[in-house]
Structures are given as C-alpha cells and as structure tokens.
Design an enzyme around this catalytic site. Structure first.
Site, PDB file in Angstrom:
ATOM      1  N   VAL A 184       0.777  -1.198   0.012  1.00 23.70           N
ATOM      2  CA  VAL A 184      -0.063   0.068   0.011  1.00 23.70           C
ATOM      3  C   VAL A 184       0.797   1.323   0.030  1.00 23.70           C
ATOM      4  CG1 VAL A 184      -1.480   1.329   1.280  1.00 23.70           C
ATOM      5  CG2 VAL A 184      -1.925  -1.033   1.080  1.00 23.70           C
ATOM      6  N   ASP A 187      10.522   3.109   6.232  1.00 19.02           N
ATOM      7  CA  ASP A 187      10.159   1.814   6.644  1.00 19.02           C
ATOM      8  C   ASP A 187      11.040   1.116   7.481  1.00 19.02           C
ATOM      9  OD1 ASP A 187       8.075  -0.400   5.286  1.00 19.02           O
ATOM     10  OD2 ASP A 187       9.682  -1.367   6.213  1.00 19.02           O
ATOM     11  N   THR A 202      -2.138  -4.140   9.324  1.00 20.24           N
ATOM     12  CA  THR A 202      -2.930  -4.505  10.796  1.00 20.24           C
ATOM     13  C   THR A 202      -3.417  -5.874  10.609  1.00 20.24           C
ATOM     14  OG1 THR A 202      -4.762  -3.256   9.710  1.00 20.24           O
ATOM     15  CG2 THR A 202      -3.728  -2.110  11.233  1.00 20.24           C
ATOM     16  N   CYS A 217      -6.850  -8.084   3.741  1.00 19.62           N
ATOM     17  CA  CYS A 217      -8.127  -7.058   3.762  1.00 19.62           C
ATOM     18  C   CYS A 217      -9.343  -8.066   3.972  1.00 19.62           C
ATOM     19  CB  CYS A 217      -8.158  -6.337   2.450  1.00 19.62           C
ATOM     20  SG  CYS A 217      -6.899  -4.985   2.368  1.00 19.62           S
ATOM     21  N   ARG A 238       0.428 -13.157   2.467  1.00 23.99           N
ATOM     22  CA  ARG A 238       0.039 -12.757   3.484  1.00 23.99           C
ATOM     23  C   ARG A 238      -1.357 -13.453   3.721  1.00 23.99           C
ATOM     24  NH1 ARG A 238       0.230  -6.279   3.968  1.00 23.99           N
ATOM     25  NH2 ARG A 238      -0.702  -6.673   1.820  1.00 23.99           N
TER      26      ARG A 238
END
Length: 442
Positions: A25, A43, A92, A267, A338
């Site tokens: 993102v 980062d 998250t 997501c 992920r």
C-alpha cells in the site's frame, strides 16, 4: 498553525510529504505522490529500503518504474521530522485468536510521535476498527511528542483501497475516502489527496465513519463470497457443477458476480474480525459476519478433503501419492502471500501425512519458508504427480492446455486416475470431460 498552506507548500517544494510503511500500500502511494511533490519513504525493513534504492520492487506493484522514482527511501526515522504531511500505511493483522493485532500501528504511532514537528498533519491509512485512530494512535503520538492533537498538530484517516496485483483498479482511479478531526484538517487532507487521486475524493464527516467504511466494505465482500462458497459445498453434495449454476445466475441483471474460492489476504480475510471485535465491545455479537468468516476460513480444509476423497476414489493411497500444489499466494498474478488460505490446504494434507510439493514462481521463497514452512520448488523441477491442486489462478496456470496438464502427471497413470483439483474453475468443463482425467472443481 497555518495548515492551509501545507497544500501550496507541498506543490511548491517548500514542504515534504512522508510515508510510514512501504509495503503493497505505502510504496505505490509514495511513488505516485513523488511525481508531484517531495516525498520521504520510511520503513523499518532495511532490506526493503535497500531494494527500493536499487530499483527492485519485490511487491511488483510498481515494477521497473521504481528506478525512476524521486522518493527519498530511508530507514532513518528522524527524516520524518522534515515532513509536514505524514501518511501511515502499516499492516494491521490479526492474532492467533483472530483479535486485532495493533502492534504495527502502535509502533508507527510511536515513531511518528518521536519525530513529529508542530504544524504537521498525520493521516492513517491502515485498516482499523472505528475509534483506533483517535483513541489509540493519538494518545501515543501525544505522549511521545509532548504535542497536543488539535493544537500543535492534526489527525485524519483515509482508508487504503489498493488491490494488490490489480492493474485496472489502481491507486489513482479508485475514489478515496477522506476524513479529518475537524473542517480545517479535512479540507487540507482532501486537497492533498486530490493531487494524485484522479477519480476524486469522497469526504465523510468523522474519522470513525471513515474507519467504519473500510471494514464494512470488505466485510460485505467476505459475506458474499461465503455465500457462494456455501453454495459450492451444497452443489458438490448434489453433484451439480457450481460454475454452471453461477454462470446461469449471473445472466440476471441484479446478480452480484461473486465466485467461490479461498479468501485470504490482508483485507477481506482480516477486516471482518476487526469489525466484529469492535462490535463485541459495544455488546453486539455478530450473527452474519462472523459466520461468513467461519465458512471462508474452512475452505482450505474442504479443498484438501476433496482432494483426498478423489484420490481414494481413483484407487490410490493418498499417503503414498505425489501431490503437487500450484500456487501459494493469496490471489492470482501477485506475489503477496499474507494470510494465504493455500497454507490451510497444505497443513490439512499434512495431517494425513501427505507432504505436497508446492510451486509458485510469483512468491518469495524466503517468505514462504518463514511464514508457512514451505520449500517452494521451481516449475521445471516438479516431480510427476498423482494429484495436482491448482490453488491459485496465476496466468501461467490458467494458460496451461489439457495436454500440458496431463503431461505433469505420472506417465503410467491411466487418465481416469489422474486427479486434478481445479479450485478456481480455471479450465473449461467440456475440455476437462474430453481429457478423461478425474477432476473436481470448487
């Protein structure tokens, strides 16, 4: 504080914009903004920063274009003090018990707080449940900085909508939700994002509303996919081809076009848990959302069981069979592994002492090993199979002909004993029928 001048100062080069978190993102946002303003890309992953500096995009979201970007990539947090507009785009995830894991966003808040200067606007993009930005992130930044939110700096929220691997719905042509703690911050945030968002921005009245938009839109998709996954299981029991049923259903004008499959990623496979967890704090226990997630979380095991059943019906001992899995990323034509539900297929097969061979040239071998304990095998080194599970719809697998697929099986196997599990229904049913192979598709 003159926050109105931030927009003009960014365009003139007087002020800088910073990105905290340069993954799937943050990095595309940084690169896009850098076409118009001065950008600092921060980062904590020093390896990632070095790759970006050397023109290597491991996310494949920007590709070779990263070589020409003017983003100032850095792993030095003090560089954030040079920015007047800071965007936080860190992951998250959820914990083992599926409760929100806010450690990355809390860590990013501490970093921002330790380096923020008065007059700065901070915007969070990380997906969170309503209240996190103001109730958790703001106090951390205030504590670390000694600066008061609303007096010395301002906060906003604009949920990310980037779809990894999608070359159609990209950052600039997806309308962006924006919000601020007050009218002044909301206006500044909208104007800054309008620099890069060609599709325009959609302001909402509060930060909590913007946070809710994100988790609700992904929960809606999760529920719809759970429905068609349940339909697929019902059709499987009835001996009906699910793909044909859905194709027929989609001829109606108000059909939604969802397809069954493995629902992972960072997501859709995560956000519903953020929403239901927040709801429980208010005394509401989800009836639909959490059950939809349970259905989707079960699909990896369901596919593995289908493969085992097909192998047994083909007359082979699954424990002794060579099972090849094509794909481990959470979606097609994307290196992102992920929360991949292919891992659930693998772990379920291992419960039956089946050690599958896993192939995915899109995925990072080191990450696959680290995250899932899987040693990826190059396509040209794959052993001949008894059973092939095509788990991800990468274009390389989608383009395989029936002859190429059959050539991946052991030559001594009769066609009817070659077991093909087509999770994504990539191949035409009539061609599969003609091939003579034993096939099953979700």
């Amino acid at each position: 504080m003159d926050y109105k001048s931030i927009y003009e100062n960014l365009l003139s080069g007087k002020d800088k914009l910073a990105l905290v978190g340069l993954g799937y993102v943050g990095m595309p946002i940084a690169v896009e903004f850098a076409k118009h303003v001065k950008v600092i890309g921060f980062d904590i992953n020093e390896k990632r920063i070095e790759e970006y500096k050397n023109g290597i995009d491991s996310t494949n979201e920007i590709g070779a274009a990263i070589k020409d970007s003017t983003v100032e990539f850095t792993a030095e947090p003090t560089k954030l003090s040079e920015a007047k507009f800071i965007i936080v785009a860190v992951p998250t995830p959820v914990k083992e018990d599926n409760s929100p894991d806010l450690r990355p966003v809390e860590g990013a808040s501490r970093t921002v707080g330790q380096n923020i200067k008065p007059g700065t606007v901070v915007v969070f993009e990380s997906t969170v449940y309503p209240g996190v930005t103001e109730d958790i992130c703001v106090p951390i930044i205030e504590k670390e900085s000694g600066l008061k939110c609303g007096v010395d700096w301002k906060i906003g929220y604009s949920p990310e909508r980037i779809n990894p691997g999608d070359r159609v719905h990209t950052l600039t042509n997806i309308q962006k939700i924006v919000s601020g703690m007050d009218e002044e911050s909301a206006n500044v945030i909208k104007k800054v994002y309008d620099i890069v968002i060609k599709a325009g921005t959609f302001p909402v009245s509060t930060i909590k509303t913007a946070e809710a938009v994100k988790v609700v839109e992904n929960s809606q998709r999760d529920i719809n996919i759970a429905f068609v996954n349940e339909v697929a299981m019902i059709c499987d029991k009835m001996g009906i081809d699910t793909a044909e049923v859905i194709a027929g259903m989609n001829t109606k004008w108000n059909a939604l076009g969802f397809k069954p499959g493995l629902v992972g990623g960072h997501c859709i496979g995560v956000d519903p848990y953020y929403l239901t967890n927040a709801a429980e704090k208010y005394g509401y226990h989800s009836q639909i959302i959490i059950n939809g997630r349970k259905v989707n979380d079960s699909m990896g095991a369901y596919v593995a069981d289908a493969a085992i059943k097909q192998m047994i019906e083909a007359g082979m001992a699954p424990k002794k069979a060579t099972v090849v899995i094509l794909g481990i990323t959470f979606k097609e034509n994307c290196p992102d592994t992920r929360n991949s539900k292919v891992a659930d297929i693998i772990s379920h097969l291992k419960e039956y002492d089946i050690q599958p061979v896993v192939v995915d040239n899109w995925a990072d071998k080191d990450i696959a090993k680290q995250e899932y304990g899987v040693d990826l095998v190059p396509m040209n080194e794959v052993p001949k199979a008894d059973c092939i599970i095509v788990a991800v719809g990468h274009k390389e697998y989608r383009n395989l002909s029936m002859m190429q697929l059959k050539d991946m099986f052991k030559s001594e196997l009769p066609d009817e004993e070659k077991v093909l599990i087509d999770v994504k229904s990539l191949y035409r049913k009539d061609e599969l029928d003609i091939s003579g192979m034993r096939y099953w598709r979700l």
